[in-house]
Scaffold this motif. Sequence first.
Motif, PDB file in Angstrom:
ATOM      1  N   GLU A 115       0.713  -1.342   0.214  1.00 10.21           N
ATOM      2  CA  GLU A 115      -0.179  -0.249  -0.196  1.00 10.21           C
ATOM      3  C   GLU A 115       0.969   1.714  -0.075  1.00 10.21           C
ATOM      4  O   GLU A 115       0.164   2.511  -0.258  1.00 10.21           O
ATOM      5  CB  GLU A 115      -0.997   0.308   1.353  1.00 10.21           C
ATOM      6  CG  GLU A 115      -0.945  -0.179   2.218  1.00 10.21           C
ATOM      7  CD  GLU A 115      -1.986  -0.173   3.656  1.00 10.21           C
ATOM      8  OE1 GLU A 115      -2.181   0.226   3.866  1.00 10.21           O
ATOM      9  OE2 GLU A 115      -0.846  -0.060   4.834  1.00 10.21           O
ATOM     10  N   ASN A 116       2.560   1.165   0.655  1.00 13.15           N
ATOM     11  CA  ASN A 116       2.735   2.559   0.748  1.00 13.15           C
ATOM     12  C   ASN A 116       3.604   2.727  -0.702  1.00 13.15           C
ATOM     13  O   ASN A 116       4.503   3.436  -0.765  1.00 13.15           O
ATOM     14  CB  ASN A 116       3.371   2.435   1.637  1.00 13.15           C
ATOM     15  CG  ASN A 116       2.881   2.545   2.707  1.00 13.15           C
ATOM     16  OD1 ASN A 116       1.865   3.366   2.783  1.00 13.15           O
ATOM     17  ND2 ASN A 116       2.919   1.642   4.209  1.00 13.15           N
ATOM     18  N   GLY A 164       7.930  -4.041  -6.542  1.00 14.36           N
ATOM     19  CA  GLY A 164       7.682  -4.453  -5.472  1.00 14.36           C
ATOM     20  C   GLY A 164       7.854  -5.680  -6.659  1.00 14.36           C
ATOM     21  O   GLY A 164       6.426  -5.939  -8.023  1.00 14.36           O
ATOM     22  N   CYS A 165       7.411  -7.082  -6.081  1.00 15.97           N
ATOM     23  CA  CYS A 165       6.909  -8.651  -7.122  1.00 15.97           C
ATOM     24  C   CYS A 165       5.769  -9.206  -5.366  1.00 15.97           C
ATOM     25  O   CYS A 165       6.538  -9.394  -4.554  1.00 15.97           O
ATOM     26  CB  CYS A 165       7.883  -8.843  -7.306  1.00 15.97           C
ATOM     27  SG  CYS A 165       9.495  -8.303  -8.013  1.00 15.97           S
ATOM     28  N   GLY A 166       4.740  -9.483  -6.030  1.00 14.29           N
ATOM     29  CA  GLY A 166       4.295 -10.545  -4.796  1.00 14.29           C
ATOM     30  C   GLY A 166       3.666 -11.762  -5.695  1.00 14.29           C
ATOM     31  O   GLY A 166       3.269 -11.690  -6.699  1.00 14.29           O
ATOM     32  N   PHE A 210      -7.030  -9.171 -10.356  1.00 16.32           N
ATOM     33  CA  PHE A 210      -7.787  -8.668  -8.820  1.00 16.32           C
ATOM     34  C   PHE A 210      -6.688  -7.781  -7.909  1.00 16.32           C
ATOM     35  O   PHE A 210      -6.699  -7.013  -6.985  1.00 16.32           O
ATOM     36  CB  PHE A 210      -7.866 -10.489  -7.890  1.00 16.32           C
ATOM     37  CG  PHE A 210      -8.442 -10.958  -8.234  1.00 16.32           C
ATOM     38  CD1 PHE A 210     -10.601 -10.512  -7.981  1.00 16.32           C
ATOM     39  CD2 PHE A 210      -9.129 -12.081  -9.454  1.00 16.32           C
ATOM     40  CE1 PHE A 210     -12.076 -11.194  -8.579  1.00 16.32           C
ATOM     41  CE2 PHE A 210     -10.326 -12.578 -10.089  1.00 16.32           C
ATOM     42  CZ  PHE A 210     -11.276 -12.543  -9.574  1.00 16.32           C
ATOM     43  N   SER A 211      -5.394  -8.199  -8.138  1.00 16.04           N
ATOM     44  CA  SER A 211      -4.217  -7.032  -7.429  1.00 16.04           C
ATOM     45  C   SER A 211      -4.721  -6.044  -8.128  1.00 16.04           C
ATOM     46  O   SER A 211      -4.793  -4.558  -7.457  1.00 16.04           O
ATOM     47  CB  SER A 211      -2.988  -7.336  -7.419  1.00 16.04           C
ATOM     48  OG  SER A 211      -2.324  -8.904  -6.762  1.00 16.04           O
ATOM     49  N   ALA A 212      -4.924  -5.636  -9.159  1.00 16.64           N
ATOM     50  CA  ALA A 212      -5.223  -4.402  -9.921  1.00 16.64           C
ATOM     51  C   ALA A 212      -6.630  -4.108  -9.370  1.00 16.64           C
ATOM     52  O   ALA A 212      -6.703  -2.886  -9.418  1.00 16.64           O
ATOM     53  CB  ALA A 212      -5.294  -4.876 -11.738  1.00 16.64           C
ATOM     54  N   MET A 213      -7.773  -4.676  -9.795  1.00 22.39           N
ATOM     55  CA  MET A 213      -8.742  -4.268  -9.116  1.00 22.39           C
ATOM     56  C   MET A 213      -9.227  -3.776  -7.864  1.00 22.39           C
ATOM     57  O   MET A 213      -9.320  -3.102  -7.667  1.00 22.39           O
ATOM     58  CB  MET A 213     -10.050  -5.678  -8.732  1.00 22.39           C
ATOM     59  CG  MET A 213     -11.040  -5.129  -8.941  1.00 22.39           C
ATOM     60  SD  MET A 213     -12.294  -4.315 -10.172  1.00 22.39           S
ATOM     61  CE  MET A 213     -13.433  -4.544  -9.695  1.00 22.39           C
ATOM     62  N   ALA A 214      -8.325  -4.362  -6.848  1.00 21.30           N
ATOM     63  CA  ALA A 214      -8.115  -3.846  -5.796  1.00 21.30           C
ATOM     64  C   ALA A 214      -6.830  -2.262  -5.266  1.00 21.30           C
ATOM     65  O   ALA A 214      -7.417  -1.855  -4.913  1.00 21.30           O
ATOM     66  CB  ALA A 214      -7.674  -5.399  -4.668  1.00 21.30           C
ATOM     67  N   MET A 215      -6.041  -2.455  -6.596  1.00 21.50           N
ATOM     68  CA  MET A 215      -5.384  -1.130  -5.850  1.00 21.50           C
ATOM     69  C   MET A 215      -6.028  -0.043  -6.790  1.00 21.50           C
ATOM     70  O   MET A 215      -5.249   0.827  -6.624  1.00 21.50           O
ATOM     71  CB  MET A 215      -3.484  -1.748  -6.752  1.00 21.50           C
ATOM     72  CG  MET A 215      -3.352  -2.529  -5.346  1.00 21.50           C
ATOM     73  SD  MET A 215      -1.730  -3.598  -5.688  1.00 21.50           S
ATOM     74  CE  MET A 215      -0.568  -2.223  -5.066  1.00 21.50           C
TER      75      MET A 215
END
Length: 199
Positions: free
Chosen positions: A56-57, A158-160, A76-81
């Motif tokens: 988030e930061n 970063g990498c998730g 879904f990461s793109a959606m959440a962010m």
Amino acid sequence: MNMNGAKNCVDLLKDKINRCGKVLGGNVLKVDGFLNHCVDIPLMAEIGRAFAKIFENEDINKIITLESSGIAPAAFSAMAMGVPMIFAKKGVASNMSEGAYSSRAMSYTHGGMYDIFISREYLCGSDRALIVDDFLANGSALRGLIGICDQAGARVAGCGIVIEKKFQGGGDSLRSEGYRIESLAQILSMDEHSIVYAN
Ligand code: 5GP
């Protein structure tokens, strides 16, 4: 690392791996039942929210992944962010009008090298990218995507990773080079009888 917000997701994911995953020869974990073929959408939504919390930061404005198995968690990461997702294509970039950044990666599951492409239209020097992928083993797929970000001048924030097989070393090698690699399920060892996690 802020894994607090991801704890519930990590537990759900590990439970799913334990129930549905199958360890094959060649250190391959088959997770077709929820990630690589049939996709568990509520779990993907949890994964997306977990990465959004963890990073988030980082001021991320684009999610980058590799077709096809990275697309579900990346979307879904793109959606959440609230940012766009771009997936690198495998194969020939002949229909990319503005040209493409390209890189090579070694296929872990199929063997051999392959080329990956992202159109120059969709990545640029002001981008702060989060790379998302389903698995991290030796690190070749991530290195290919990092190479594409480097060509564009984009910063890799970063990498998730959904599942990291830590015993294969790719993640720790990238961490030692300064990349922020956060993985949800971290596997220390696995065989047909059991999977041992680091977290
Ligand atoms: P690496 O490039 O880090 O060696 O491997 C990562 C890539 O190979 C991922 O994009 C993933 O598609 C694939 N991969 C690596 N290990 C596994 C595995 O155990 N199971 C599955 N299903 N895919 C894997």
